[in-house]
Design an enzyme around this catalytic site. Sequence first.
Site, short mmCIF file in Angstrom:
data_model
loop_
_atom_site.label_atom_id
_atom_site.label_comp_id
_atom_site.label_asym_id
_atom_site.label_seq_id
_atom_site.Cartn_x
_atom_site.Cartn_y
_atom_site.Cartn_z
N ARG A 66 -12.47 14.98 8.22
CA ARG A 66 -13.29 15.36 7.06
C ARG A 66 -14.72 15.63 7.51
NH1 ARG A 66 -11.59 10.22 4.20
NH2 ARG A 66 -9.51 10.66 3.38
N ILE A 105 -12.64 2.51 14.99
CA ILE A 105 -13.71 2.99 15.89
C ILE A 105 -14.82 1.94 15.98
CG2 ILE A 105 -15.49 4.77 16.14
CD1 ILE A 105 -13.48 6.73 14.76
N GLU A 107 -8.06 -5.50 5.24
CA GLU A 107 -8.00 -5.13 3.82
C GLU A 107 -6.81 -5.80 3.14
OE1 GLU A 107 -8.67 -0.93 5.27
OE2 GLU A 107 -9.34 -0.70 3.20
N ASN A 127 0.88 -1.17 0.00
CA ASN A 127 0.00 0.00 0.00
C ASN A 127 0.92 1.22 0.00
OD1 ASN A 127 -1.79 2.04 0.49
ND2 ASN A 127 -2.69 1.14 2.34
N LEU A 136 -15.76 2.43 10.21
CA LEU A 136 -15.53 3.64 11.01
C LEU A 136 -14.08 3.65 11.48
CD1 LEU A 136 -18.80 3.49 13.19
CD2 LEU A 136 -18.50 4.51 10.92
N ARG A 145 -2.67 -2.05 -3.39
CA ARG A 145 -3.89 -1.27 -3.16
C ARG A 145 -3.87 -0.06 -4.09
NH1 ARG A 145 -5.38 2.97 1.24
NH2 ARG A 145 -7.60 3.07 0.87
N HIS A 178 -13.24 2.54 0.30
CA HIS A 178 -13.24 1.50 1.34
C HIS A 178 -13.90 0.21 0.83
CE1 HIS A 178 -13.35 4.69 4.81
NE2 HIS A 178 -12.10 4.32 4.56
N GLY A 215 -10.95 7.56 8.34
CA GLY A 215 -11.96 7.81 7.32
C GLY A 215 -13.17 6.94 7.68
N ASP A 246 -8.81 11.98 17.10
CA ASP A 246 -8.68 10.58 17.48
C ASP A 246 -9.84 10.24 18.42
OD1 ASP A 246 -7.82 8.30 19.19
OD2 ASP A 246 -6.03 8.44 17.94
N MET A 247 -10.63 9.22 18.07
CA MET A 247 -11.84 8.95 18.85
C MET A 247 -11.54 8.59 20.29
SD MET A 247 -15.03 9.17 18.77
CE MET A 247 -15.91 9.06 17.21
#
Length: 401
Positions: free
Chosen positions: A243, A333, A386, A7, A211, A93, A182, A214, A284-285
């Site tokens: 975003r 997340i 992924e 990637n 989640l 990717r 995604h 992105g 950052d969550m």
Amino acid sequence: MKVLVLNSGSSSIKYQLFDMRDESVLAAGSIEQIGEPGSHLSYALPTGQPEMKKAVQTLPVPDHHQGFQRIAAVLKETGALANPGELHAIGHRVVHGGEQFQKPARVTPAVLSAIRELIPLAPLHNPANLLGIEVALESAPLVPQVAVFDTAFHQSLPSHAYRYAIPKKLYEAHQVRRYGFHGTSHYYVAKKAAEFLGKPLDSLNLISLHLGNGASAAAIQQGICIDTSMGFTPLEGLIMGTRCGDLDPAIIFYLVRETGLSAGEIETILNKESGLKGICGANDMRAVGELAERGNPEAQLAIRMYCYRIKKYIGAYHAVLGRLDGLIFTGGIGENADFIRAGCCEGLDHLGLEMNNGANRERRLGCAALESGTSRVKILVIPTNEELEIAEQTVTCLSSS
Ligand code: AMP
């Protein structure tokens, strides 16, 4: 049967080496800050334990070509891969496949030029992805290479879902339409959800919520994607780390007039200064969750807005799917933040989604079902992978070509 997944970003290369006989990870790592003074290689090796042995080498990596050489050297030094010729294939990717690529493609000169032609649609990503492929081709010319596109899974969207209500010549001359991103993750978790439920994917209607930094949602009908929240670019849809997601487009013209900011400056604000960061200062969550727990009203608002936006998409996709069998949470997340999963499902009993709060709080690792005994819809956490999906699609593409 060793498959290397790459990637390539503008200043980084992430890699994973798989043995596809049992899908085990033989090595993984990344080179960051390529071309900068702090360039470094981090890598991990399997130890037979759940945790992999981690190491970091700080070393000058002036460009992607040297980066690939360093990765090949570390794979050799650690015994994971004697030389690139041992590879069955390399899977790359690639973010944007436009309308040309509905599935993975074996890399040929024609495929390379098609990816190059798509650069205007993904100016930040496709050039770096292309560079990664070119460097890998130079360094391992005899190894078959496959491009796996983030947009491909969404190419099944019907035209009423992918077209925007703008003059059709903007679609015909400039390819302005919804592409979605995604896709590799949405497809992987949908397949895994079907396995977990013991049902064929083509019998299931699913909403998948990826989640992470992105974020996007996908409506999947009998295994086929029929709508997704990211659009022409990854900026549309859900609220993300930095975003904004959905926005009245007139705000941009208003800001140009009122603030004198250029279109490029506003683009940066909407992509890098908005979302959770714009609302409460943290993207950052984990940090947002901690701030909210300490009573910070902006962080609490950010979480309410984040979950509210997702709930609107769940409602919309429930409507277009007709029947919903499962809601999937994935990404950093979706997999880890129980308070977000709870917030997204709160008050959705009337749609047949009832969370088991204890199961939600206690979920630790792996796939899990979080719905209550009376819920009509399954609520699942499915960890995404992924890289493994890219490796699988690489092998399938080569065996069928
Ligand atoms: P990803 O882009 O999939 O790696 O996801 C990154 C996001 O996941 C960041 O916002 C992280 O804060 C969030 N995340 C990772 N672990 C946790 C956790 N335990 N609780 C809350 N958020 C998390």
